[in-house]
Design an enzyme around this catalytic site. Structure first.
Site, short mmCIF file in Angstrom:
data_model
loop_
_atom_site.label_atom_id
_atom_site.label_comp_id
_atom_site.label_asym_id
_atom_site.label_seq_id
_atom_site.Cartn_x
_atom_site.Cartn_y
_atom_site.Cartn_z
N SER A 142 -52.32 -13.78 4.64
CA SER A 142 -51.35 -14.68 3.99
C SER A 142 -52.03 -15.28 2.78
O SER A 142 -53.26 -15.33 2.70
CB SER A 142 -50.97 -15.80 4.97
OG SER A 142 -50.26 -16.82 4.32
N TYR A 155 -53.58 -22.97 10.74
CA TYR A 155 -53.02 -21.65 10.39
C TYR A 155 -53.87 -21.03 9.28
O TYR A 155 -54.27 -19.86 9.36
CB TYR A 155 -51.56 -21.79 9.95
CG TYR A 155 -50.92 -20.49 9.51
CD1 TYR A 155 -50.68 -19.47 10.42
CD2 TYR A 155 -50.57 -20.28 8.17
CE1 TYR A 155 -50.09 -18.28 10.02
CE2 TYR A 155 -49.98 -19.09 7.76
CZ TYR A 155 -49.75 -18.09 8.68
OH TYR A 155 -49.18 -16.90 8.29
N1 LIG Z 1 -43.09 -15.21 7.10
C1 LIG Z 1 -44.01 -15.62 6.23
O1 LIG Z 1 -43.73 -16.50 5.38
C2 LIG Z 1 -45.40 -15.01 6.24
C3 LIG Z 1 -46.22 -15.22 5.14
C4 LIG Z 1 -47.51 -14.71 5.14
C5 LIG Z 1 -47.96 -14.01 6.23
N2 LIG Z 1 -47.16 -13.82 7.32
C6 LIG Z 1 -47.70 -13.11 8.49
O2 LIG Z 1 -46.87 -12.00 8.78
C7 LIG Z 1 -47.04 -11.65 10.15
C8 LIG Z 1 -45.67 -11.36 10.74
O3 LIG Z 1 -44.90 -12.54 10.73
P1 LIG Z 1 -43.34 -12.56 10.38
O4 LIG Z 1 -43.18 -13.43 9.18
O5 LIG Z 1 -42.77 -11.23 10.38
O6 LIG Z 1 -42.79 -13.45 11.60
P2 LIG Z 1 -42.03 -13.08 12.94
O7 LIG Z 1 -40.73 -12.46 12.66
O8 LIG Z 1 -42.07 -14.33 13.76
O9 LIG Z 1 -42.96 -11.97 13.59
C9 LIG Z 1 -44.08 -12.27 14.34
C10 LIG Z 1 -44.29 -11.16 15.34
O10 LIG Z 1 -45.48 -11.45 16.10
C11 LIG Z 1 -45.18 -11.25 17.45
N3 LIG Z 1 -46.05 -12.06 18.30
C12 LIG Z 1 -46.18 -13.40 18.36
N4 LIG Z 1 -47.05 -13.73 19.31
C13 LIG Z 1 -47.49 -12.56 19.85
C14 LIG Z 1 -48.39 -12.24 20.87
N5 LIG Z 1 -49.04 -13.18 21.57
N6 LIG Z 1 -48.60 -10.94 21.15
C15 LIG Z 1 -47.95 -9.97 20.48
N7 LIG Z 1 -47.07 -10.22 19.51
C16 LIG Z 1 -46.85 -11.51 19.20
C17 LIG Z 1 -43.73 -11.59 17.62
O11 LIG Z 1 -43.16 -10.85 18.71
P3 LIG Z 1 -42.92 -11.38 20.19
O12 LIG Z 1 -42.49 -12.81 20.08
O13 LIG Z 1 -41.84 -10.47 20.70
O14 LIG Z 1 -44.22 -11.18 20.89
C18 LIG Z 1 -43.14 -11.06 16.33
O15 LIG Z 1 -42.81 -9.70 16.46
C19 LIG Z 1 -47.80 -12.80 10.81
O16 LIG Z 1 -49.14 -12.42 11.00
C20 LIG Z 1 -47.72 -13.91 9.78
O17 LIG Z 1 -48.80 -14.80 9.86
C21 LIG Z 1 -45.87 -14.27 7.34
#
Ligand SMILES: NC(=O)c1ccc[n+]([C@@H]2O[C@H](COP(=O)([O-])OP(=O)(O)OC[C@H]3O[C@@H](n4cnc5c(N)ncnc54)[C@H](OP(=O)(O)O)[C@@H]3O)[C@@H](O)[C@H]2O)c1
Length: 248
Positions: A142, A155
């Site tokens: 991120s 975070y």
């Molecule tokens: N959205 C943003 O603004 C943003 C910005 C920068 C970076 N990111 C990064 O992008 C990545 C994906 O996030 P996203 O934005 O797509 O959010 P998201 O839709 O909430 O996706 C997060 C995923 O992680 C899974 N997860 C959470 N806890 C878990 C665990 N203990 N074991 C296995 N899977 C787990 C969730 O699935 P389950 O709940 O089904 O397990 C979900 O599929 C993350 O690493 C986040 O830090 C996001």
């Protein structure tokens, strides 16, 4: 760009957001995907969507904080497809909170998922990729891995750690084992990530993002497909994507 036809990609956190869209995009480019997350119903539906469209997908419930489940996900890919070309360490949580509110359990959870979960997946695929003398590990970091904002101290700490781990992996694995390592560093992306914040003060602060056009998961997936589609001598080390309207 190299065709991804026949490449085998493991994606953690594939049940929503960036992971889900990346699975769809990788299969459109010809890859076979192995999907992990905790929500089985969503993984099953995604795998069906991919196979209905003519792609190949396997799935398994995989909580990345449970090492045995991560090992099983990697074993599933290896046993069914005979190789693992790509690991997308995407599972992550962003439980923003102000330090003074002491959400200690949430600090623990972020460290467990965002750091230890990645390490478990790396440990699971390394023997396979080293044997192959090839592979790409993509860590979804991120912009919070490069700068800290109020309510994001822990975070950010996990993503700073992830960036250090990514660079260490690259130094150790790239030249010696032919394993490339990529860090994807998005700014704000429209996913459910922010909806899990429980700290009222932090949630209030995050409302400022409602004012700007943030990234779509599709934008990040496109960068991931770009990174893993390069020929073997090209290691895409870092991709940073920030919404044009995002100042910090
Ligand atoms: N959205 C943003 O603004 C943003 C910005 C920068 C970076 N990111 C990064 O992008 C990545 C994906 O996030 P996203 O934005 O797509 O959010 P998201 O839709 O909430 O996706 C997060 C995923 O992680 C899974 N997860 C959470 N806890 C878990 C665990 N203990 N074991 C296995 N899977 C787990 C969730 O699935 P389950 O709940 O089904 O397990 C979900 O599929 C993350 O690493 C986040 O830090 C996001």
């Amino acid at each position: 760009m190299e065709n991804l036809k026949g490449k085998v990609a493991i994606i953690t956190g594939a049940s929503s957001g960036i992971g889900e869209v990346t699975a769809l995009e990788l299969t459109k480019a010809g890859a076979k995907v192995v999907l992990g997350a905790r929500r089985a119903d969503r993984l099953e539906a995604l795998a069906k969507k991919i196979t209905d469209a003519g792609g190949e997908a396997l799935w398994a419930v995989c909580d990345v904080t449970v090492r045995e489940q991560v090992d099983k996900l990697a074993a599933l890919a290896h046993e069914k497809y005979g190789r693992v070309d790509i690991l997308i360490n995407n599972a992550g949580i962003m439980l923003l909170s102000f330090m003074r509110n002491r959400h200690v359990d949430e600090w623990d959870k972020m460290i467990d998922v965002n750091i230890k979960g990645v390490l478990y997946a790396v440990a699971a695929v390394l023997p396979i990729m080293r044997e192959q003398k090839s592979g790409i590990i993509v860590n979804i970091s991120s912009v919070a891995g490069k700068r800290v904002l109020p309510s994001a101290a822990v975070y950010s700490g996990t993503k700073f750690a992830l960036n250090a781990i990514t660079e260490g992996l690259r130094q150790e694995l790239s030249a010696d084992d032919g394993i490339r390592v990529t860090s994807i560093q998005p700014g704000a992306v429209a996913t459910e990530l922010i909806t899990h914040v429980t700290d009222a003060e932090a949630a209030k602060r995050a409302e400022m993002l409602d004012q700007i056009r943030i990234l779509d998961a599709q934008d990040v997936a496109a960068a991931i497909v770009f990174a893993v589609s390069q020929p073997p001598h090209v290691n895409v080390n870092e991709v940073t994507l920030i919404p044009g309207d995002q100042r910090n």
